[in-house]
Each structure stands twice: as C-alpha cells, then as structure tokens.
Design a protein around this motif. Structure first.
Motif, PDB file in Angstrom:
ATOM      1  N   GLU A 236     -46.105  38.841 -37.859  1.00 28.60           N
ATOM      2  CA  GLU A 236     -45.581  37.505 -38.165  1.00 28.60           C
ATOM      3  C   GLU A 236     -46.679  36.456 -38.205  1.00 28.60           C
ATOM      4  O   GLU A 236     -46.535  35.425 -38.836  1.00 28.60           O
ATOM      5  N   ARG A 251     -36.807  36.566 -44.079  1.00 28.81           N
ATOM      6  CA  ARG A 251     -37.258  35.827 -42.901  1.00 28.81           C
ATOM      7  C   ARG A 251     -36.642  34.433 -42.885  1.00 28.81           C
ATOM      8  O   ARG A 251     -36.189  33.947 -41.844  1.00 28.81           O
ATOM      9  N   GLY A 254     -32.820  34.758 -42.100  1.00 30.41           N
ATOM     10  CA  GLY A 254     -32.683  35.050 -40.681  1.00 30.41           C
ATOM     11  C   GLY A 254     -31.365  35.695 -40.294  1.00 30.41           C
ATOM     12  O   GLY A 254     -30.954  35.627 -39.135  1.00 30.41           O
ATOM     13  N   ASP A 256     -30.812  38.729 -39.904  1.00 28.59           N
ATOM     14  CA  ASP A 256     -31.058  39.796 -38.932  1.00 28.59           C
ATOM     15  C   ASP A 256     -31.368  39.223 -37.547  1.00 28.59           C
ATOM     16  O   ASP A 256     -31.526  39.977 -36.583  1.00 28.59           O
ATOM     17  N   ARG A 257     -31.448  37.909 -37.450  1.00 25.37           N
ATOM     18  CA  ARG A 257     -31.628  37.224 -36.160  1.00 25.37           C
ATOM     19  C   ARG A 257     -30.529  36.168 -36.031  1.00 25.37           C
ATOM     20  O   ARG A 257     -30.762  35.033 -35.633  1.00 25.37           O
ATOM     21  N   TYR A 258     -29.316  36.570 -36.384  1.00 29.81           N
ATOM     22  CA  TYR A 258     -28.227  35.612 -36.583  1.00 29.81           C
ATOM     23  C   TYR A 258     -27.909  34.823 -35.323  1.00 29.81           C
ATOM     24  O   TYR A 258     -27.631  33.621 -35.383  1.00 29.81           O
ATOM     25  N   ALA A 260     -29.779  33.664 -33.093  1.00 32.89           N
ATOM     26  CA  ALA A 260     -30.732  32.570 -32.888  1.00 32.89           C
ATOM     27  C   ALA A 260     -30.434  31.370 -33.776  1.00 32.89           C
ATOM     28  O   ALA A 260     -30.950  30.273 -33.546  1.00 32.89           O
ATOM     29  N   HIS A 261     -29.596  31.567 -34.798  1.00 37.66           N
ATOM     30  CA  HIS A 261     -29.273  30.478 -35.720  1.00 37.66           C
ATOM     31  C   HIS A 261     -28.496  29.362 -35.021  1.00 37.66           C
ATOM     32  O   HIS A 261     -28.547  28.210 -35.438  1.00 37.66           O
ATOM     33  N   ARG A 266     -27.409  28.666 -27.908  1.00 38.46           N
ATOM     34  CA  ARG A 266     -28.469  29.403 -27.213  1.00 38.46           C
ATOM     35  C   ARG A 266     -29.107  28.562 -26.110  1.00 38.46           C
ATOM     36  O   ARG A 266     -29.684  29.106 -25.170  1.00 38.46           O
ATOM     37  N   LEU A 401     -26.127  40.788 -28.100  1.00 37.52           N
ATOM     38  CA  LEU A 401     -27.029  40.151 -29.056  1.00 37.52           C
ATOM     39  C   LEU A 401     -27.317  38.703 -28.659  1.00 37.52           C
ATOM     40  O   LEU A 401     -28.398  38.178 -28.943  1.00 37.52           O
ATOM     41  N   ASP A 607     -29.414  47.662 -41.282  1.00 37.18           N
ATOM     42  CA  ASP A 607     -29.783  46.808 -40.158  1.00 37.18           C
ATOM     43  C   ASP A 607     -29.022  47.282 -38.913  1.00 37.18           C
ATOM     44  O   ASP A 607     -27.816  47.523 -38.964  1.00 37.18           O
ATOM     45  N   ASN A 609     -28.144  45.789 -36.204  1.00 39.21           N
ATOM     46  CA  ASN A 609     -27.337  44.831 -35.440  1.00 39.21           C
ATOM     47  C   ASN A 609     -26.202  44.189 -36.220  1.00 39.21           C
ATOM     48  O   ASN A 609     -25.148  43.886 -35.649  1.00 39.21           O
TER      49      ASN A 609
END
Length: 773
Positions: A236, A251, A254, A256-258, A260-261, A266, A401, A607, A609
């Motif tokens: 990265e 990227r 995002g 695949d890092r849902y 964190a959206h 969070r 997650l 993916d 997750n």
C-alpha cells in the motif's frame, strides 16, 4: 339478432356481458384517439340498456364512460396527462400526433370547453407533446450512446487482462517468482475467471498489465527481500500506477473493507445483542422495551407499515417518537427517538440504543445490503438485532468484521405450534383462519370462493399500501371479517391479531424464475403467525388446503432446526460516497458505467468477507437516466434509488420525470381520476387504483429529495388518501354480479401467464374436491 347480441338478462347474464365486453375491446382498439382503461369497459357494459345493442350504441356507452372518468381529474391539463398515458400505442411505441390532438379535443369535451378554447387546447397539446417527445428521444439517444461507450471501455479493459501464465514474460521473471509474488499478494489480481485445468473448471486469476508494468521497478527489492535483505515497504505504501486500474478502483470503493466505511460507528464502543427466536416469541417486545428505556434510540424495520407500528408502540409507552421512511416524515416535538425503515438508517448521529428487526432479511439478494449497512453502520452504543434463529451465523460474521462484542439472547415461542395431520377442505375454513396464497390473483379467487360460501373476508397482499393493509388487518382483528386471505406479506410482522389457524393454499411458490417448494424458514415465519400467547387461540395450527400439498412437509418444517444461509458473507452495495469515488477514479460522469464497473470488478467474487448485492434495478435506471446530462452524477444516483414498479413501466416513467426535472419543469403527482362506487368496482378498477397508488409512492419518495420539482405534496397526499379510502371500501364490500368477478382478473404477479395458469389449475382441483365433499 344473434344470441351474442342479447342483453345479459336474455342471454344468460355474465355470458352476455362478456360478449359486449369483447366487442367493446375491439371498438376501443379501432378508436385510436379514445383513451380507454379496462375499467371503462365495465362501466360501459353496465350502462348498456337494450337487448339489441349495436356497435354505435356500444361505442356511445364507452365514450360516456371515458368522458365521465376524465371529468373526475378536476382540470383538463391533469386529465390530458392521464389520457395520453392510456392512448393505444402504434408500431413506434407511441400514439400519432393526430391521435394526441383528437384525444385533447375529447378531454376538452369532458370539461365542456367552448369550441375556440377546445381547438387552442388541442393545438397546445400537440405542440407540447411534439416537444416532449423530441426531448425524451434526445435523452434516450445520449443514454444509449453513453451505455455503449461505457460497455466498450469495460470490454477493452477486460480484454487487456492477462492470465498467470503470461506474467513471467511481462515482468521478466521466472515462473516460480511469479507464483510466489501472486501468493504473497504482491501482484494484485484484477479478477478471477473460469478456466479449464486438469479436466475440471476452476477460477483462475487475471492481471491488469498496466498495474504489473508499474510494479516492474519493485522486482529487485522483492528479490533482495527474499534473499534475506530488509523487507520493502508494504504494497500500500508503494507508488500506485497511474490510470483507472482495477486495483485502484477497488481500493477507492473499499467494499472489501466495508465495515471501515462507517466512521461514526467505528468510533463508538458498540456492542451487539442478537435477540433471536421464532414468530410469537416476544422479540419485538424485548427490543422495544430496551429502546423505551434508553435516552435516545432508533427502531429500524423492513416496511413503512412496521415503522408506524414501532412509533405507535413507543408513544403508547410515553416516548415521543419521530418517523422517517422513504416517502414520509413525521416530526415529534422534543423526541429523541425515531422509527424508520431500514434503508433510512442515519449513519452520523449517535444514539444509545438501536433496534434492527427482521435480520433474516440479510439473505435477501436485493434488500440484504440495507441490513448489512444498518447492522455495521448504525451509530448506537447498543445494537439490538431481532430475527429468526437462522440469522445467527450472519450476525456473528458481521459482529466479527466490525470487531464488536456479540451477545445472543434466545427466545422460545410462547404457545405451541402444531401441524394439522390432514389437508383442510375449503368448506372448513372459518372464523379465525388465515389462508395464504402466493399471487394477487389467487387471493381474489379464494376470496370469491369463500364469499360464495357465506364467509366474510379481509385480504392482505403486497400491492396494497400500508394504510389499507392495516385497515384490512383491523377488520379481521376486530371480527368484522371471519377469514383473512393473504399473500406471504403477512409474514413480516403486520399486527393481524390472534389466528386460530394458518392454512397454506399450496406448499410451492413462484420465485420469479420457477415454482419451488416453500423453504423451512418460510413455513415457520408465515405459519408461526398462528396462535397467540394468552389469547383466544393459544395453540397455533398450521395446515394446507386440500389439493395444495402434503401436510407432512409442514410437520417436517416445524420440527426442523435453524438452517444457515448457503453463503454467510453479508451482502454489500455502494452508497453515494462510493459511487462518487469510483466515478472519479475511472474518469467518467456516467452512472451506468460506474455501476457496471462496481458490479464487474470492484469486489472479487471470491472475496472471503463480503458479496456484492443485486444492483440490476439501479443499473437499469442508470441506463435510462444517463442521457439527462444536466444532472450531476449524484442526482442520477438519487433517481436510481427510487422504488419503482418495473412491471408498470416504472423505469420509463422515472426517466420521463428526469427529463422534465432537467428542463426546469415541475412534475405533477399521478392521479386516478374518477373512481366508480365501491360496490360496483371491477377488478380492473381496483388494479388501476393500486397501480396509481404505487406511482404516488415513487412520486412522494422523489418529492422528499427534490421538493422544488415534485412540488404538489398536498395534492399527492390527498390523492393517496382518496385511493386508500376507496380501496378499503372496495375490499370491505361483498361483491355481486360482475363486481370483482374472476373473468376480468389478470395475473399481476411476476411470472406472468404461465404462473397464473399453474395457480388456476391447482386452485381448480381444490375447488372441485371441496364441492364434492
């Protein structure tokens, strides 16, 4: 005069009316300027007086029926807009301009305009329609060109991808090095495709050559690292190759890092409580009790109707509560609680407690992403998730997650639920029973059959608005109707009161592609509405109608344990921020191109997750509105999120609204015009009222987002209220003669004629056996 020209009294009642109707339909097709709806035919038939009615008399009766209906729109302009929608379409898919002018003169006649005013009205109508068609054709042409260009771009990118075997030659490395770097994630995979390998099909990786070329300079450092030198910076931190590569787009999106959206969620110290149990186990009571005790809170459910029920339940406990749904807002002075539909979850205002109902909807391909977003993103310190036990694994996956602690509360059903040993003849359906059908058509076939047997009947099905559903449920709950006939819409928490018995009309349903057996969860969810703890029917009975299936299947389903969905990865979908970021990365203003890129390449199919939800409706709307270049990308995204009925040309209507909007014009709410007395309403009139009500739902949804264009909210609310009251009155009326007769019913559900034919055949067998009994 032949028998088919005689009056109903002479020719046998319904047979004569049916013949007149067929002749009227033929006359209406030839009268191309006559804006005829199917319910106009029924009004015309009722107005024919003589036994020897000829074509001229039939056509005169039809003209009178249409004139009376058009006059009910209140203003010529409103009537003309509705009439133009109803004109017969020519080979080009639209009426001729000559027919438009004649139709306008017909509308002028309905409002008794003087001759000069009528002629001017017709001229203006033709010119406005000519301009409107030119504008819409222009927008449609741009949309087609945009779609084709975006498809070419996507195909060119996909064609440029290379397989793993071509990587060594491109990078100047050995095959072993390439394999190691792929396994280590140094060489980003663009996508995986099906390939044949060793006699079997596997999903092999493909790579973007532009991305790999940008990594060539890193090869010496990787080799040193493998030889024992200090490791290079993580991938990265390395320079990102220029251009809209798939890795860059993924990227930015995002997905695949849902988790964190959802930044606010969070940042909170959240905990999740999964309160799981079957129907009638007290889940809702558990959630609303905790919510009422909180200083601030949020209740989220799948339906506007349920949001209303949450609000009423909280206010009954002395908790002022606001309401927020897609097409409605109700403010409550001083309220610190909100009841909302799940799609309206606010993601930036923290609350103490949030309750999210019907979590088993996570498995739904279209709406599941809304539950994923709500559970992951609701900014509540305590998140109470209610649902069937089957939802437990997916809720656990989401909690993991998010890094949130998870507590499970398991509830048992309050009162026994048993399967009837024998099928139920239709003659045995009585007070306190709910008969479950799986199409609107079958609901009315069953209603008619039960009315003929002297039962009073309430009905609930998906096409009814929430106000009417609640009114029908109240009629059953308070004993005005002995029997409830409903689709599986009642499985979603509607307060229908105590049920003695739930009787399935069949143990199969059409799922949009095929007739399939009901799932264990569907039988439990719907059948579980039978019985009520502490009520008149403590024991709930679940059965099937005679001829509808094997009762042993119900017993098996009720005894089965929870079954996890086949894919435990929560479904996700982009929001406005993600759409904007991806569009900027790939350098396009096309919403269609952006969504297609997201669909095809942003989230890998394997993916570990997440999985991508169904974006087909949003993509179809995007393709229709992309030609409205006056809109920003996010304006078009707002249009793409509007709830439309695709079977009622909802996307085409929405695209027309977009053109009017872009040109700075207001969009008037849909209207139904004159409605016949409830006691004389036909199936066609009822279906038209339901369609207009659904159009009003979409219009009101747009009005909350673009109030300067969709201005007449008072008119829309008044028309919605009028339709609700009329539909309620129709459903509460015991029909006679041709009123709500079966002859005019059309299959309105997805699946069309083949599905309706199958259902009619099944129902016919059950009717026959019931009569013999």
């Amino acid at each position: 005069m032949g028998q088919d020209h005689l009056s109903p009294s002479v020719s046998g009642g319904a047979g004569g009316q049916a013949e007149w109707r067929r002749r009227l339909e033929a006359l209406a097709r030839r009268a191309e300027a006559l804006p005829v709806r199917r319910d106009d035919l029924d009004v015309a038939v009722a107005g024919i007086g003589g036994p020897d009615a000829g074509d001229a008399e039939l056509l005169a009766a039809l003209r009178e029926a249409v004139l009376a209906r058009l006059g009910g729109y209140g203003a010529p302009e409103t009537a003309l807009a509705a009439a133009l929608d109803e004109l017969p379409k020519g080979p080009a898919g639209e009426a001729t301009l000559e027919a438009v002018g004649n139709c306008a003169r017909f509308v002028a006649e309905a409002f008794a305009l003087p001759a000069a005013d009528a002629a001017a009205f017709a001229r203006r109508a033709v010119e406005a329609e000519r301009q409107r068609r030119a504008e819409r054709r222009s927008a449609a042409r741009v949309a087609r060109e945009t779609r084709a260009e975006e498809e070419r771009r996507l195909e060119a990118w996909e064609a440029s991808l290379i397989g793993a075997g071509a990587v060594p030659a491109l990078l100047g490395c050995t095959g072993a090095e390439a394999e190691r770097w792929i396994r280590a994630g140094r060489l980003p995979i663009a996508r995986r495709v099906a390939i044949r390998e060793g006699g079997r099909t596997v999903r092999g990786p493909q790579f973007d050559p532009a991305v790999l070329e940008g990594l060539r300079a890193s090869l010496p450092e990787w080799r040193k690292a493998e030889a024992g030198s200090p490791s290079p910076a993580p991938r990265e931190a390395q320079a990102e190759p220029q251009g809209a590569t798939n890795a860059a787009v993924a990227r930015v999106a995002g997905l695949d890092r849902y988790a964190a959206h959802f930044v606010t969620a969070r940042a909170l110290n959240r905990r999740i409580i999964a309160c799981l149990g079957p129907t009638n186990s007290g889940k809702t009571y558990f959630g609303l009790t905790r919510l009422a005790e909180a200083e601030t809170g949020l209740a989220l459910g799948p339906l506007r109707l349920l949001a209303h029920e949450y609000r009423e339940a909280l206010e009954a406990r002395g908790v002022p509560t606001a309401l927020s749904t897609g097409e409605e807002r109700i403010l409550a002075p001083g309220s610190r609680h909100t009841a909302a539909t799940v799609e309206m979850c606010p993601f930036r205002t923290p609350v103490d407690v949030a309750v999210i109902d019907e979590a088993q909807m996570l498995a739904d391909p279209e709406r599941g992403p809304a539950w994923t977003a709500a559970i992951m993103g609701v900014p509540a310190r305590t998140v109470i998730v209610l649902g069937a036990p089957d939802a437990a694994p997916m809720i656990g996956r989401i909690a993991g997650l998010c890094g949130d602690p998870l507590e499970e509360v398991r509830l048992e059903r309050m009162g026994p639920l048993v399967a009837a040993a024998d099928p139920v003849p239709l003659d045995d359906i009585g007070r306190g029973d709910a008969v479950i059908a799986f199409s609107r058509r079958e609901v009315f076939e069953l209603r008619s059959a039960l009315l003929r047997r002297g039962r009073s009947v309430a009905v609930v099905y998906g096409a009814l608005g929430p106000t009417v559903r609640r009114a029908e449920a109240r009629r059953f709950r308070e004993g005005e109707a002995e029997v409830l006939v409903a689709t599986d819409a009642i499985g979603m928490g509607l307060n229908i009161g105590p049920l003695r018995r739930v009787v399935f009309s069949a143990l199969t349903k059409w799922d949009g592609q095929q007739d399939r057996p009901l799932t264990v969860q569907e039988i439990k969810q719907i059948g579980g509405r039978a019985g009520r703890f502490g009520g008149a029917h403590a024991e709930g009975i679940v059965a099937v109608l005679e001829g509808g299936g094997d009762p042993a299947a119900i017993a098996h389903a009720l005894a089965a344990g929870p079954a996890a969905p086949g894919d435990l990865r929560p479904p996700v979908a982009p929001d406005a921020d993600i759409v904007a970021a991806v569009a900027a990365e790939i350098g396009t203003e096309s919403l269609f191109g952006t969504l297609r890129r997201i669909e095809r390449s942003v989230l890998r199919r394997d993916d570990p997750n997440y999985r991508l939800g169904d974006l087909s409706t949003q993509i179809a709307i995007a393709a229709a509105v992309d030609g409205v270049r006056e809109f920003s990308l996010l304006d078009r995204w707002t249009y793409a999120m509007c709830p439309v009925d695709e079977r009622d040309e909802g996307i085409e209507r929405l695209a027309g609204w977009a053109v009017e909007h872009a040109l700075g014009r207001t969009v008037a709410p849909p209207r139904a015009g004159h409605l016949p007395p409830p006691g004389r309403a036909s199936q066609e009139a009822l279906q038209m009222a339901e369609r207009v009500h659904r159009r009003l739902v979409a219009w009101r949804w747009m009005a909350l987002r673009f109030p300067e264009v969709f201005r007449d909210i008072d008119g829309a609310l008044a028309e919605s209220g009028r339709l609700n009251e009329w539909i309620e009155a129709v459903l509460a009326t015991r029909p006679s003669g041709r009123v709500l007769a079966l002859a005019g019913v059309e299959a309105m559900e997805a699946g069309g004629a083949s599905r309706g034919h199958s259902r009619r055949r099944q129902f016919g067998r059950r009717e026959g056996s019931a009569r013999k009994a």
